[in-house]
Design an enzyme around this catalytic site. Structure first.
Site, short mmCIF file in Angstrom:
data_model
loop_
_atom_site.label_atom_id
_atom_site.label_comp_id
_atom_site.label_asym_id
_atom_site.label_seq_id
_atom_site.Cartn_x
_atom_site.Cartn_y
_atom_site.Cartn_z
N ARG A 120 11.58 9.86 -9.89
CA ARG A 120 10.31 10.47 -9.48
C ARG A 120 10.00 11.68 -10.36
O ARG A 120 10.91 12.43 -10.74
CB ARG A 120 10.44 10.93 -8.02
CG ARG A 120 9.19 11.52 -7.39
CD ARG A 120 8.13 10.50 -7.18
NE ARG A 120 7.12 10.95 -6.21
CZ ARG A 120 5.95 10.33 -6.04
NH1 ARG A 120 5.62 9.26 -6.76
NH2 ARG A 120 5.09 10.76 -5.13
N THR A 410 -0.20 1.95 -9.49
CA THR A 410 1.21 1.66 -9.24
C THR A 410 1.47 0.19 -9.49
O THR A 410 0.54 -0.62 -9.45
CB THR A 410 1.54 2.04 -7.77
OG1 THR A 410 1.26 3.42 -7.60
CG2 THR A 410 2.98 1.77 -7.40
N GLY A 496 -0.24 0.57 -3.73
CA GLY A 496 -1.20 0.71 -2.64
C GLY A 496 -1.21 2.07 -1.97
O GLY A 496 -1.72 2.20 -0.85
O1 DON Z 1 4.09 7.60 -4.86
C1 DON Z 1 3.15 7.28 -4.16
O2 DON Z 1 3.27 7.03 -2.98
C2 DON Z 1 1.77 7.16 -4.77
N1 DON Z 1 1.65 7.98 -5.92
C3 DON Z 1 1.50 5.72 -5.10
C4 DON Z 1 0.08 5.52 -5.57
C5 DON Z 1 -0.34 4.12 -5.52
O3 DON Z 1 0.38 3.26 -5.07
C6 DON Z 1 -1.67 3.78 -6.01
N2 DON Z 1 -1.78 2.33 -6.06
N3 DON Z 1 -2.25 1.39 -6.09
#
Ligand code: DON
Length: 592
Positions: A120, A410, A496
């Site tokens: 991360r 993502t 998502g």
């Molecule tokens: O880490 C997370 O929970 C978010 N940054 C994820 C963002 C995300 O999944 C956008 N997607 N489609």
């Protein structure tokens, strides 16, 4: 209509430039359009079957093929993951890549162990809880915070891949970038989804970044689907990484380019330094596992909320006989909705980076605590939103309910190799094209906007507040399911935003309770609750469910924005491997 990806409304900041408000509005409209335009089902992936062997499910066929080439050459799931993630950086620049972060859950068939890795992004050491506050202490408007250097966290993907490869790889590191480098140099065909994003206002904002503009708008207009697009700067980065190893990302010309893009941004300066990059470490974390239906479901612990939230949902559902009634049953859907609400309530109250704030991981998954929580939903029917957070054993007295922000950006990868090793990995740059700035050919993330902007709510410290070196709370939920003998039999995960937890939990229920094959499990209409209204995916299949849930008192919102990107693999009891990619996106599941 707001959807689960929409940012909660924030009060405008008096005295800000009117122009900033206009930009924010335009971006908000752009995001809505981008989501709406991305939901067509024309790119459904065919499920694949193979006998007892290897398979990869990921968001783009070129990435899957690069990984399969590594598997054919005798590589492991970990080796293939490096190749898949490299190609995704190029062909899916709106979603994940070298400029972002990732989590991986790995099963080693030789030792039977599950290991989780945390790549991360981290906040710069110079950041503090005021990072996203205006001078008067109010939170910045979300969209103002996103574009530019401020939102960029120190990228972790390359260090994560390095650890995966060092612990579980067998192929030489330098051999893993060949396909990605060739595609970047010679060009690749732009997918409909990428073309759609580039043509929308959310892509148009990249024109302001000279490096991104040179790649995506070299001819003035955005490329159409099927056009060939090269990225020479990224080809050069892949070659450097291949030849000089992962350190080449964290010091030297690539690192210099990242720091310059962040610190020299013309309107929204960031704080990341060369020291932040040089100090970055990917971490091995304790897997978060819960028993469910004679299996073990293992996911990612903090700084992701995914493993704990899914563990809570499944443990609550273990009390629910009605869940087995199937995807068309309002009773089963209600059990799932109510369990989601309780889990999202605890997520907001208790979760953050456990290296820095106290997170009661064991308390949140304590079966007695969850049995008590189940009392809130045991009688069935709709419960009032928002459901309250609980007080798990070992809870510190610091928490306040808070909301995180989400944007598309993502990608999930599931891999099984011929030896039976399995990998479930989710990577992200947070929003579409991340912070909207490019360095060394890749887009930089805006993951720091996953922090809660306000450090203090009702006089209590929010666990997911910004802090130096801290990792923002994530919803990414790479998950493995183990059978009664401890062998990995399923890999599941999705993009998502906060909805990832719901998409993944529903798919696990579809596989484990509804006995659906992978292709059917990923296509089940989404019914989702993030501790507010219940979202039901538009489409005829959702109509009946929406009506019966409404009749039971649930506040229903229909939406076409539940654009999951589930890429899953399942080993059947007879040892065959099947897989499926979500029909809502462009992924495929293929065997070598
Ligand atoms: O880490 C997370 O929970 C978010 N940054 C994820 C963002 C995300 O999944 C956008 N997607 N489609």
């Amino acid at each position: 209509m707001p959807g689960p990806h929409a940012s909660p409304r924030r009060r405008p900041v008096p005295g800000r430039l009117f122009a900033a408000a206009l930009i924010a509005l335009a971006l908000a409209a752009a995001l809505v359009l981008a989501f709406a335009g991305m939901t067509d089902r024309a790119h459904a992936a065919e499920p694949s079957d193979t006998d007892g062997g290897a398979m990869i499910a990921a968001a783009d066929p070129r990435a899957v093929e690069a990984g399969l080439a590594i598997l054919r050459a005798g590589g492991t799931a970990a080796d293939a993951a490096v190749a898949v993630q490299a190609v995704l950086t190029l062909v899916e620049p709106q979603s994940s890549g070298l400029g972002g972060g990732a989590f991986a859950v790995h099963y080693d068939a030789g030792s039977g162990t599950v290991t989780t890795y945390d790549g991360r992004e981290t906040a710069p050491m110079a950041a503090d809880a005021s990072l996203f506050l205006e001078d008067d202490g109010r939170p910045m408007a979300f969209l103002e915070a996103v574009t530019g250097g401020r939102s960029v966290g120190t990228p972790g993907t390359v260090r994560l891949l390095e650890r995966l490869h060092a612990d579980h790889g067998v192929r030489p590191w330098e051999s893993l970038f060949a396909d990605a480098a060739a595609l970047a140099r010679d060009g690749f065909r732009v997918s409909p989804r990428l073309a759609g994003y580039l043509a929308s206002p959310v892509g148009n904002r990249l024109r302001a970044d000279p490096a991104a503009s040179a790649v995506f708008f070299a001819d003035g207009d955005p490329p159409a689907a099927g056009d060939r697009l090269a990225n020479p700067a990224l080809a050069e980065t892949f070659s450097r990484l291949a030849e000089d190893g992962p350190d080449a990302f964290y010091e030297g010309p690539i690192a210099d380019a990242v720091v310059a893009a962040v610190r020299d941004h013309p309107t929204n300066l960031g704080l990341m330094t060369a020291e932040d990059l040089a100090a970055y470490r990917a971490m091995e974390r304790a897997p978060v596992c819960v028993p469910y239906r004679a299996r073990r479901v293992c996911g990612m612990g903090p700084p992701s909320s995914g493993g704990i939230a899914i563990g809570q949902i499944l443990t609550l559902l273990a009390h629910e006989g009605r869940i087995v009634q199937g995807p068309d049953s309002a009773m089963a859907r209600e059990a799932l909705i109510n369990a989601m609400m309780l889990a999202y309530a605890d997520r907001s109250a208790w979760l953050g980076d456990a290296d820095i704030v106290e997170v009661p991981v064991d308390g949140l998954l304590d079966p007695r605590y969850l049995a008590r929580r189940h009392g809130l939903i045991a009688t069935g029917g709709a419960i009032d939103a928002p459901a309250p957070a609980g007080l798990p054993p070992g809870a510190p007295r610091h928490a306040a309910p808070a909301e995180s922000e989400d944007r598309a950006g993502t990608s999930h990868i599931s891999i099984r190799d011929a030896a039976g090793n399995m990998l479930s990995m989710t990577g992200s740059i947070e929003g579409p094209f991340g912070a909207g700035i490019m360095a060394a050919g890749f887009m930089l993330n805006n993951e720091l906007t996953d922090f809660d902007f306000l450090p203090l709510v009702n006089g209590r410290l929010v666990p997911n507040r910004v802090g130096p070196g801290k990792r923002p709370l994530s919803s990414m939920s790479p998950t493995l399911v183990l059978d009664a003998d401890g062998r990995a039999i399923m890999a599941v995960g999705s993009p998502g935003g906060r909805a990832i937890i719901g998409y993944t939990a529903q798919t696990l229920v579809a596989l484990l309770d509804w006995d659906l094959p992978p292709a059917a499990a990923v296509a089940v209409p989404h019914v989702l609750n993030l501790n507010g209204p219940t979202y039901v995916e538009v489409g005829a299949d959702g109509d009946r469910i929406a009506e019966s849930l409404a009749a039971r008192g649930h506040r229903i919102e229909r939406t076409d924005r539940l654009v999951s990107g589930l890429n899953i693999l399942v080993v059947t009891p007879d040892g065959a491997v099947t897989g499926a990619a979500d029909p809502r996106r462009e992924g495929v599941a293929r065997a070598p």
